[in-house]
Design a protein around this motif. Structure first.
Motif, mmCIF file in Angstrom:
data_model
loop_
_atom_site.group_PDB
_atom_site.id
_atom_site.type_symbol
_atom_site.label_atom_id
_atom_site.label_comp_id
_atom_site.label_asym_id
_atom_site.label_seq_id
_atom_site.Cartn_x
_atom_site.Cartn_y
_atom_site.Cartn_z
ATOM 1 N N ASP A 452 0.842 -1.202 0.000
ATOM 2 C CA ASP A 452 0.000 0.000 0.000
ATOM 3 C C ASP A 452 0.876 1.251 0.000
ATOM 4 O O ASP A 452 0.638 2.199 -0.745
ATOM 5 N N LEU A 453 1.872 1.227 0.873
ATOM 6 C CA LEU A 453 2.738 2.407 0.996
ATOM 7 C C LEU A 453 3.617 2.584 -0.244
ATOM 8 O O LEU A 453 3.896 3.711 -0.653
ATOM 9 N N ALA A 454 4.013 1.456 -0.828
ATOM 10 C CA ALA A 454 4.851 1.554 -2.028
ATOM 11 C C ALA A 454 4.095 2.267 -3.141
ATOM 12 O O ALA A 454 4.658 3.087 -3.868
ATOM 13 N N LEU A 455 2.819 1.970 -3.268
ATOM 14 C CA LEU A 455 2.024 2.644 -4.306
ATOM 15 C C LEU A 455 1.994 4.152 -4.049
ATOM 16 O O LEU A 455 2.210 4.958 -4.963
ATOM 17 N N ILE B 165 -15.383 5.606 0.628
ATOM 18 C CA ILE B 165 -14.468 5.896 1.742
ATOM 19 C C ILE B 165 -13.275 4.953 1.770
ATOM 20 O O ILE B 165 -12.359 5.140 2.565
ATOM 21 N N GLY B 166 -13.293 3.959 0.919
ATOM 22 C CA GLY B 166 -12.162 3.038 0.878
ATOM 23 C C GLY B 166 -12.238 2.196 -0.375
ATOM 24 O O GLY B 166 -13.304 2.084 -0.994
ATOM 25 N N ALA B 167 -11.114 1.645 -0.758
ATOM 26 C CA ALA B 167 -11.113 0.779 -1.940
ATOM 27 C C ALA B 167 -9.885 -0.121 -1.886
ATOM 28 O O ALA B 167 -8.899 0.168 -1.194
ATOM 29 N N ARG B 168 -10.001 -1.212 -2.599
ATOM 30 C CA ARG B 168 -8.842 -2.081 -2.812
ATOM 31 C C ARG B 168 -8.734 -2.304 -4.316
ATOM 32 O O ARG B 168 -9.739 -2.543 -4.978
ATOM 33 N N GLY B 169 -7.540 -2.183 -4.831
ATOM 34 C CA GLY B 169 -7.340 -2.372 -6.257
ATOM 35 C C GLY B 169 -6.138 -3.265 -6.508
ATOM 36 O O GLY B 169 -5.457 -3.695 -5.567
ATOM 37 N N LEU B 170 -5.895 -3.538 -7.760
ATOM 38 C CA LEU B 170 -4.750 -4.373 -8.130
ATOM 39 C C LEU B 170 -3.850 -3.577 -9.054
ATOM 40 O O LEU B 170 -4.296 -3.099 -10.104
ATOM 41 N N ARG B 171 -2.623 -3.467 -8.640
ATOM 42 C CA ARG B 171 -1.647 -2.713 -9.404
ATOM 43 C C ARG B 171 -0.930 -3.660 -10.352
ATOM 44 O O ARG B 171 -0.633 -4.794 -9.990
ATOM 45 N N GLY B 172 -0.658 -3.176 -11.558
ATOM 46 C CA GLY B 172 -0.014 -4.049 -12.534
ATOM 47 C C GLY B 172 1.491 -4.055 -12.398
ATOM 48 O O GLY B 172 2.049 -3.646 -11.391
ATOM 49 N N GLY B 173 2.143 -4.530 -13.438
ATOM 50 C CA GLY B 173 3.595 -4.646 -13.401
ATOM 51 C C GLY B 173 4.010 -6.094 -13.304
ATOM 52 O O GLY B 173 3.178 -6.999 -13.318
ATOM 53 N N ARG B 174 5.305 -6.288 -13.187
ATOM 54 C CA ARG B 174 5.798 -7.671 -13.151
ATOM 55 C C ARG B 174 5.300 -8.416 -11.918
ATOM 56 O O ARG B 174 5.132 -9.607 -11.918
ATOM 57 N N PRO B 176 2.197 -8.058 -9.814
ATOM 58 C CA PRO B 176 0.933 -7.413 -9.459
ATOM 59 C C PRO B 176 0.707 -7.471 -7.945
ATOM 60 O O PRO B 176 0.966 -8.507 -7.323
ATOM 61 N N ALA B 177 0.311 -6.381 -7.395
ATOM 62 C CA ALA B 177 0.099 -6.349 -5.946
ATOM 63 C C ALA B 177 -1.198 -5.613 -5.666
ATOM 64 O O ALA B 177 -1.486 -4.588 -6.279
ATOM 65 N N ASP B 178 -1.972 -6.153 -4.737
ATOM 66 C CA ASP B 178 -3.184 -5.423 -4.390
ATOM 67 C C ASP B 178 -2.836 -4.344 -3.377
ATOM 68 O O ASP B 178 -1.858 -4.450 -2.644
ATOM 69 N N PHE B 179 -3.608 -3.307 -3.398
ATOM 70 C CA PHE B 179 -3.373 -2.182 -2.497
ATOM 71 C C PHE B 179 -4.701 -1.714 -1.941
ATOM 72 O O PHE B 179 -5.743 -1.899 -2.562
ATOM 73 N N LYS B 180 -4.627 -1.120 -0.772
ATOM 74 C CA LYS B 180 -5.840 -0.538 -0.219
ATOM 75 C C LYS B 180 -5.659 0.950 -0.021
ATOM 76 O O LYS B 180 -4.539 1.453 0.109
ATOM 77 N N THR B 181 -6.763 1.635 0.008
ATOM 78 C CA THR B 181 -6.762 3.062 0.307
ATOM 79 C C THR B 181 -7.999 3.342 1.139
ATOM 80 O O THR B 181 -9.021 2.683 0.980
#
Lengths: 493, 458
Positions: A452-455, B165-174, B176-181
């Motif tokens: 999360d922080l890396a993003l 108020i919040g979300a989780r997504g998937l980041r691309g690239g070699r 892929p990592a999910d992230f929350k906000t």
């Protein structure tokens, strides 16, 4: 040449701490002396904002008067590789405007023009140094207002509000700063100027305004803000509900939320705060023997207010309210609010220093969370008061302490950490409206994983490749990551 | 023990290569819009877990294959279609309500949850996310966020940006990592508000996995009324009065051209060729009744030709129609003679913008139907024409939007024409920065490349 003008005489700060020529000598050549601060004594004023637990001495402060000033300073910083920190009124409570040692502070207080007020289309364009309340003052004659109202609204500037995504009591109904910003003009960290959004209905691009609000100066310097103006409510009703137990006050808040009533504000003050307020110039007539008072406000069309008033009154009675006062006129209402808005100032009476914390929990968990807070304070032998935006679960535990006492100071920091940890454990967050700044960087891993922080860090790097815009804020550095790494855990979204 | 483990333990056999995830993942046939607009794709892959979805994205990246993240594919026509063969990945099986706190007025759901189900769940507790969608939609929550449509009540309640108020997504690239906000509290300023970038991203910032909303109580009472005026100016004057008075309309729409005819299935009296205004109030009974009474006085003075007070149970159906005005009919094949665009102006400039639209050549404006939101300044335009006549209108809209300083996006053009026009008809100086930021989510430019902004952002 920066700032065409007259030359400045030699300054005591013409060498830096290592005895090398100060990089600011060049600025001294080109900036009018009344707009360049390099004197160590004067720089003390800028060592911190409203978070005095961390202080740093900047190398220079530039008092900017225009967008062009900002552009030139930012470009100069970019060229020289010198970090800069934008600063408004310095009322922030998380150290978002804490200087970088030896870096530049870009002071925006002199950029205080209200460029346009267009009530027909519901917006105003203002410079970043405009004080929050001045926007409402400008729009009020036409029956409009700017809704976000931090307690410091008489002093804080809109630029700082944008940087921190500031809140305030009436954000319960009207939303945070981000909900009221339509457009921004930003000087990006490389000196490029960009306009994001604006008063016209949706563009086709991404919501960059939404992304930029709350970035705490790490995405550049805001030089113009387009804010939303709302029609002022036809009618406002304000109540003071007095309780002999904090638990009952919290249960009342939860019940009002549960019923779906939408007050404009729902604020709680505990006994210590009440007593501090009543002993101060902000005295509002709160009963000093009350364990808690609940300040409730509803607004809207007069025709629609009887029903929520009846519901609120019923819920208060069900929760054994000792007294339910109704503000009888505008003066009475202002008096009740004066106590709430002046509470932080009044708390200064208790001790030499005050640490204002800012955490959020789900609104149904207020009661249990406050019990945890009081227990933490007891364990650390600290004086804790609570005044908070109960309606949205945004708690402000305040620790009064003597900053000259090193032991007490360390206990304050420990307790602060435990309090914020308790918020996260209750399903909440480490900041509802003050931002992260330097205060809470190390707590970010309580909420966010490394991915999360890396993003977020990568987003920052995309906007500020050299990391010159307000560095050392928001994100824990590598050392901090290691230190708190053991606490990483999956926190539900 | 699985096959791979067996192979690994047998030194005499060559190590087997695990089959590509895309070949083992469950799939479903494309719908007619997906078939028409995603010509180069195979079936719709429907992973049942975030891990499987991540594996699919990883596989796509390994083969430099574009990915189209989607929900139910109900808005496959939005934006510029992919040029290359792509992996079509739906979140429709990730459809769980993860966290619902009715007492706290918050909910967290997986992105594949059908919108209709979200509405049903919330309605049980008399709650809503006050951003409208048609109750007939097959869309999902994730698709709703990615499309970022404003509803008819946006002028009063705002859009999804005000409720997510919040979300989780998937980041691309070699990797892929999910992230929350964000999170599950209604006030939260910890870290960047990354979720804002996902709203209206059309999938170009990667798949949306989860979304949290803050909720509102359903209003006790809703009213929706319509009045017809002889002249366009009278309709706009009435709308301006409602906007400027102390009323709080939650809906305020001016019908232009053939809009009334477009909606006549739902509102037969609107077939009359006059200029209609629709307005709505909501809240408790007292405040709705008071506002309606105030407007009655105004109407008495203005003497409309016709007046329609919708019965309470008729309001949802009309709200559905108003939502659907910006969409092609999902139950029919993608129309080849329909265009839909949305233009944005200042509220006080909306009338002028609409007038400018109707000053286009008769051959083009003859089929125009417009719904102008007098609160937000958004005008949705539908037009019908055969062959090249359909797209002849597009450059004129583009020129008009530029001259009026309005925004303009193409919501629908037939598949054969769609790739010829960008999503936004008006260039924007922020695009390069937006693209730079987008590439943080999608470093290899594989999530719907070019769908929202021109490739490269300029």
């Amino acid at each position: 040449m920066l700032f065409p003008h007259r030359k400045r005489a030699d300054s005591p700060n013409s060498v830096d701490v290592t005895g090398q020529p100060s990089p600011y000598l060049e600025l001294m050549e080109s900036i009018p002396p009344e707009r360049l601060v390099t004197d160590p004594g004067e720089l003390c004023v800028y060592e911190c904002d409203g978070f005095p637990l961390h202080k740093e001495r900047p190398g220079a402060v530039i008092l900017c008067e225009s967008r062009e000033d900002v552009i030139q300073i930012v470009r100069w910083c970019h060229e020289k590789g010198i970090p800069f920190v934008p600063r408004g009124a310095g009322t922030g409570l998380s150290g978002g405007a804490t200087p970088v040692p030896g870096g530049v502070v870009i002071d925006l207080n002199r950029m205080r023009r209200i460029v346009r007020v267009d009530v027909e289309n519901g917006y105003a364009i203002v410079e970043p140094g405009v004080v929050n309340l001045r926007i409402t003052d400008a729009a009020a004659p036409a029956g409009f207002h700017y809704a976000p109202d931090p307690s410091s609204q008489k002093a804080c500037t809109i630029g700082g509000n944008v940087a921190e995504n500031a809140g305030g009591p009436h954000c319960l109904k009207y939303g945070m700063t981000t909900d009221h910003i339509l457009g921004l003009e930003v000087v990006l960290p490389d000196g490029e100027v960009i306009r994001l959004g604006g008063p016209r209905a949706e563009g086709a691009g991404y919501d960059l305004v939404g992304l930029f609000v709350g970035t705490e100066g790490t995405f550049g310097v805001v030089t113009e803000v387009t804010v939303k103006l709302l029609p002022s409510p036809q009618s406002v009703r304000t109540y003071l509900a007095i309780f002999d137990s904090m638990s009952l006050a919290c249960r009342t808040v939860s019940a009002i939320t549960r019923e779906g009533v939408e007050p404009a504000a729902l604020e709680v003050l505990d006994q210590l705060t009440i007593r501090a307020v009543e002993a101060s110039v902000y005295a509002a007539g709160y009963p000093q023997n009350a364990a808690a008072v609940l300040l409730v406000e509803i607004d809207g069309l007069e025709a629609g207010l009887d029903e929520p008033e009846a519901t609120i009154r019923r819920i208060c009675e069900e929760n054994r309210v000792v007294e339910f006062r109704v503000a009888k006129d505008e003066a009475d209402r202002q008096r009740l609010w004066r106590g709430r808005k002046g509470a932080f100032g009044a708390l200064g009476r208790i001790n030499t220093d005050l640490y204002v914390l800012d955490g959020v929990v789900p609104r149904t968990r207020l009661e249990e969370t406050l019990e945890v807070f009081y227990a933490i304070a007891d364990r650390h032998r600290l004086t804790l008061s609570n005044v908070f935006h109960a309606g949205d679960g945004n708690l402000h535990p305040n620790i009064s302490y003597d900053g000259r006492d090193a032991d007490e100071r360390s206990r304050v920091l420990l307790a602060g950490r435990e309090i914020l940890t308790a918020c996260v454990r209750a399903g909440g967050s480490i900041s509802g409206e003050h931002g992260i700044g330097v205060e809470k960087m190390e707590f970010m891993p309580l909420l966010f994983t490394a991915d999360d922080l890396a993003l977020q860090k990568d987003l920052r790097a995309a906007v500020d490749g050299r990391g010159l815009a307000n560095p050392g804020k928001i994100f824990p550095d590598c050392r901090s990551c290691v230190e708190v790494g053991g606490e990483h855990r999956a926190v539900p979204l | 023990m699985n096959d791979n483990a067996g192979a690994a333990s047998d030194p005499g056999r060559p190590p087997s290569v695990p089959p590509p995830v895309s070949s083992t993942c469950a799939s479903t046939p494309r719908n007619q819009y997906e078939t028409a607009f995603y010509a180069g794709t195979g079936e719709v892959l429907t992973p049942e877990s975030v891990e499987e979805l991540s594996d699919l994205v990883r596989e796509a990246h390994a083969h430099s294959k574009p990915v189209i993240p989607e929900g139910a594919g109900s808005h496959a026509y939005l934006g510029v279609p992919p040029r290359d063969e792509a992996l079509l990945i739906s979140t429709r099986r990730l459809d769980t309500v993860l966290r619902y706190e009715p007492d706290d007025f918050t909910i967290g759901v997986q992105a594949g949850l059908p919108l209709v189900r979200l509405g049903e769940v919330l309605k049980k507790n008399r709650q809503e996310v006050p951003v409208d969608f048609s109750s007939r939609t097959s869309g999902t929550v994730g698709g709703w966020v990615a499309a970022g449509f404003p509803g008819p009540r946006a002028g009063n309640h705002g859009g999804l940006r005000n409720y997510m108020i919040g979300a989780r997504g998937l980041r691309g690239g070699r990797r892929p990592a999910d992230f929350k906000t964000g999170g599950m509290v209604v006030k939260n300023v910890a870290g960047y508000d990354v979720g804002k970038f996902l709203i209206g991203s059309l999938g170009t910032a990667g798949p949306i996995l989860e979304v949290n909303f803050k909720l509102r109580a359903l209003p006790d009472r809703r009213s929706l009324r319509l009045a017809a005026f002889r002249h366009e100016r009278e309709a706009w004057s009435f709308a301006a009065h409602l906007r400027g008075a102390r009323f709080r309309p939650v809906v305020l729409l001016v019908f232009g051209g053939k809009a009334a005819a477009e909606l006549q299935d739902r509102l037969p009296p609107l077939a009359s060729p006059h200029h209609w205004v629709a307005w709505g109030f909501e809240g408790n009974a007292s405040v709705v009744d008071w506002q309606n009474a105030q407007v009655d006085h105004v109407l008495d003075e203005r003497a409309p030709l016709d007046f329609l007070d919708l019965p309470l149970d008729g309001v949802p159906s009309v709200m559905d129609s108003l939502c659907e005005f910006s969409e092609p009919d999902p139950d029919r094949s993608p129309p080849v003679d329909l265009g839909i665009a949305r233009l944005g102006a200042l509220p006080t400039e909306t009338e002028q913008l609409e007038r400018a639209l109707y000053s286009l050549p008769e051959s083009e404006r003859a089929s125009f139907a417009t719904l102008a939101d007098a609160l937000t300044g958004l005008i949705t335009l539908r037009w019908v024409a055969a062959g090249e006549g359909l797209t002849d209108a597009v450059p004129r809209l583009q020129a008009l939007a530029s001259s009026q300083r309005s925004s303009a996006v193409i919501l629908y053009l037939p598949p054969a024409d769609r790739r010829d026009w960008p999503y936004s008809l008006v260039r924007d100086a922020t695009w390069p920065l937006a693209e730079k930021i987008r590439r943080v989510f999608d470093p290899e430019d594989l999530f719907c490349p070019g769908r929202k902004l021109p490739i490269g952002g300029s």
